[in-house]
Design a protein around this motif. Sequence first.
Motif, PDB file in Angstrom:
ATOM      1  N   SER A   1      29.314  45.042  49.840  1.00 33.93           N
ATOM      2  CA  SER A   1      30.424  45.917  49.314  1.00 33.93           C
ATOM      3  C   SER A   1      32.028  45.937  49.382  1.00 33.93           C
ATOM      4  N   LEU A   2      32.524  44.619  50.698  1.00 32.38           N
ATOM      5  CA  LEU A   2      33.395  44.478  50.712  1.00 32.38           C
ATOM      6  C   LEU A   2      34.106  43.015  49.576  1.00 32.38           C
ATOM      7  N   LEU A   3      32.880  42.190  49.215  1.00 35.07           N
ATOM      8  CA  LEU A   3      33.303  40.922  47.934  1.00 35.07           C
ATOM      9  C   LEU A   3      33.160  42.322  46.417  1.00 35.07           C
ATOM     10  N   ILE A   4      32.565  43.292  46.491  1.00 28.61           N
ATOM     11  CA  ILE A   4      33.001  43.935  44.830  1.00 28.61           C
ATOM     12  C   ILE A   4      33.821  44.994  45.555  1.00 28.61           C
ATOM     13  N   THR A   5      34.218  45.194  46.783  1.00 28.41           N
ATOM     14  CA  THR A   5      35.663  46.608  46.350  1.00 28.41           C
ATOM     15  C   THR A   5      37.050  45.656  45.641  1.00 28.41           C
ATOM     16  N   VAL A   6      37.190  43.673  46.754  1.00 29.54           N
ATOM     17  CA  VAL A   6      38.079  42.698  46.706  1.00 29.54           C
ATOM     18  C   VAL A   6      37.776  42.738  44.963  1.00 29.54           C
ATOM     19  N   LEU A   7      37.247  42.029  44.516  1.00 29.39           N
ATOM     20  CA  LEU A   7      36.508  41.412  42.896  1.00 29.39           C
ATOM     21  C   LEU A   7      37.045  42.860  42.392  1.00 29.39           C
ATOM     22  N   GLY A   8      37.086  43.493  42.394  1.00 36.69           N
ATOM     23  CA  GLY A   8      37.133  45.118  41.443  1.00 36.69           C
ATOM     24  C   GLY A   8      38.248  45.287  41.853  1.00 36.69           C
ATOM     25  N   LEU A   9      39.300  45.208  42.934  1.00 38.76           N
ATOM     26  CA  LEU A   9      40.775  45.410  42.895  1.00 38.76           C
ATOM     27  C   LEU A   9      41.363  43.775  42.038  1.00 38.76           C
ATOM     28  N   VAL A  10      41.397  43.397  42.081  1.00 39.06           N
ATOM     29  CA  VAL A  10      41.769  41.927  41.332  1.00 39.06           C
ATOM     30  C   VAL A  10      41.387  42.175  39.464  1.00 39.06           C
ATOM     31  N   MET A  11      40.367  42.784  39.339  1.00 44.31           N
ATOM     32  CA  MET A  11      40.053  43.306  37.692  1.00 44.31           C
ATOM     33  C   MET A  11      40.998  44.381  37.580  1.00 44.31           C
ATOM     34  N   VAL A  12      40.757  45.517  37.974  1.00 46.60           N
ATOM     35  CA  VAL A  12      42.039  46.260  38.194  1.00 46.60           C
ATOM     36  C   VAL A  12      42.826  46.040  37.833  1.00 46.60           C
ATOM     37  N   TYR A  13      43.713  45.573  38.326  1.00 50.68           N
ATOM     38  CA  TYR A  13      44.902  44.951  38.599  1.00 50.68           C
ATOM     39  C   TYR A  13      45.275  43.605  36.602  1.00 50.68           C
ATOM     40  N   SER A  14      44.306  42.896  36.564  1.00 51.35           N
ATOM     41  CA  SER A  14      43.965  42.434  35.439  1.00 51.35           C
ATOM     42  C   SER A  14      43.967  43.231  34.048  1.00 51.35           C
TER      43      SER A  14
ATOM     44  N   LEU B   1      31.702  51.880  38.058  1.00 56.84           N
ATOM     45  CA  LEU B   1      31.830  51.118  38.122  1.00 56.84           C
ATOM     46  C   LEU B   1      31.183  51.747  39.785  1.00 56.84           C
ATOM     47  N   PRO B   2      30.770  51.728  40.320  1.00 54.72           N
ATOM     48  CA  PRO B   2      30.657  52.187  42.021  1.00 54.72           C
ATOM     49  C   PRO B   2      31.148  50.544  42.734  1.00 54.72           C
ATOM     50  N   LEU B   3      33.026  51.142  43.915  1.00 54.61           N
ATOM     51  CA  LEU B   3      33.741  50.135  44.498  1.00 54.61           C
ATOM     52  C   LEU B   3      34.232  48.992  43.603  1.00 54.61           C
ATOM     53  N   PHE B   4      34.193  49.356  42.032  1.00 53.85           N
ATOM     54  CA  PHE B   4      34.755  48.260  41.088  1.00 53.85           C
ATOM     55  C   PHE B   4      35.697  48.956  40.534  1.00 53.85           C
ATOM     56  N   SER B   5      35.362  49.983  39.760  1.00 55.71           N
ATOM     57  CA  SER B   5      36.600  50.930  38.776  1.00 55.71           C
ATOM     58  C   SER B   5      37.819  51.615  39.493  1.00 55.71           C
ATOM     59  N   TYR B   6      38.277  50.682  38.029  1.00 54.48           N
ATOM     60  CA  TYR B   6      39.647  52.605  39.022  1.00 54.48           C
ATOM     61  C   TYR B   6      39.542  53.791  39.037  1.00 54.48           C
TER      62      TYR B   6
END
Length: 431
Positions: A39-52, A363-368
């Motif tokens: 869950s932490l990896l999905i959330t962190v990667l989601g933050l990176v992709m939301v920024y991009s 996408l849970p934990l990933f999308s904005y």
Amino acid sequence: MVRGPRGGRVPGGPRGFLVRVRRAWDRPLTAYYLILGGSLLITVLGLVMVYSASQIKALQSGLAPAYFFRKQLLAAVLGGGLLLAASRMPVRLHRGLAYPLLAGSVFLMCLVQIPGIGVAVNGNQNWINLGGPFQMQPSEFGKLALVLWGADLLARKQDKKLLVQWKHLLVPLIPVAFLLLGLIMLGGDMGTAIILTAILFGLLWLAGAPTRLFVGVLGAATLIGALLIKTSANRMSRLACIGATDPGPGDQCWQAVHGIYALASGGFFGSGLGASMEKWGELPEPHTDFIFAITGEELGLAGTLSVLALFAALGYAGIRVAGRTEDPFVRYAAGGVTTWITAQAVINIGAVLGLLPIAGVPLPLFSYGGSALLPTMFAIGLLIAFARDEPAARVALTARSKRKPVFGRRPAGVRWKTMRRRVKKRPSGER
């Protein structure tokens, strides 16, 4: 031959590797680490992709490039607090939250339908304006409410041996679920209604509903869903875009087709972080519903497979927690949360791949989206609490805390006991 951790011999080579992996997979804390780490990896990667993915969208709206990222980061920090709180709560407190959370969700979903309070976004009126740029979607909290309340209800009935009667399986679980579904469908949010229906079916399956009863409820839900799709031109157009390779008349399949374009142009390793072309106005909602497509374009097949592997690990860990517990509430709640996250991920990714109609779910934990992130992280905290509460996991955590070094060294008492044991093992002539 290599000696295993319990003294048994493990063969070398590929077979030995598989044996060691299986033993590591069967350890008491495996589910705990998979849920927490995944869950932490999905959330962190989601933050990176939301920024991009959101920078161009923000600039087109006259906002700062990091506007959406800052809001998502704030939601992730608040969600982290909820995750930590949920992971430390005892089971009885989780059960105590069920009825207040359900009542609050129903009240807020009723407020959504009042003009001046409810806000329409992309044609769906399922939002409440909290002032300024902040909005809340009460239906996201309705998912968590149904999981906790349904798990508590079924656990109480199981304790009283009532689940053998079909009427106790259906009442009041089905009427309350239909109330939530009706309030959601008043706003036109078919995607969230599908997720809620999946949670309901997951709870019925775990409760051991007879096949004929399960098929009957499934058939009724399918009939109602087909009727709702048939009577809406927008939903029919989304259904027609499954597997589309051309935008079609009036560009009705524009989003679905450009999602495929984004995935196809990513190749194996992607065009590079921040180098997506589809987010420059070609792909609508690149940071929400179609963030997986931007991930495929920028990080390639390797990135998308990594996301899929993390969700698969999270789903496996949730099933493992639900299958190993003896507490009925924990089994129903863990199964409900796992069904929720897995079904939502499958629907979102399936829509991006063109295999399912576009349902408009993140996408849970990933999308904005903070409204989706906060209850989902609380639900992950539930799974962590349940994984820690397994008897074998409690023993392992207690043993690990006793072995934990202080500033890189073992405490003096532990060192003295270890030395004393070693002296006792030596032959008498060597002392």
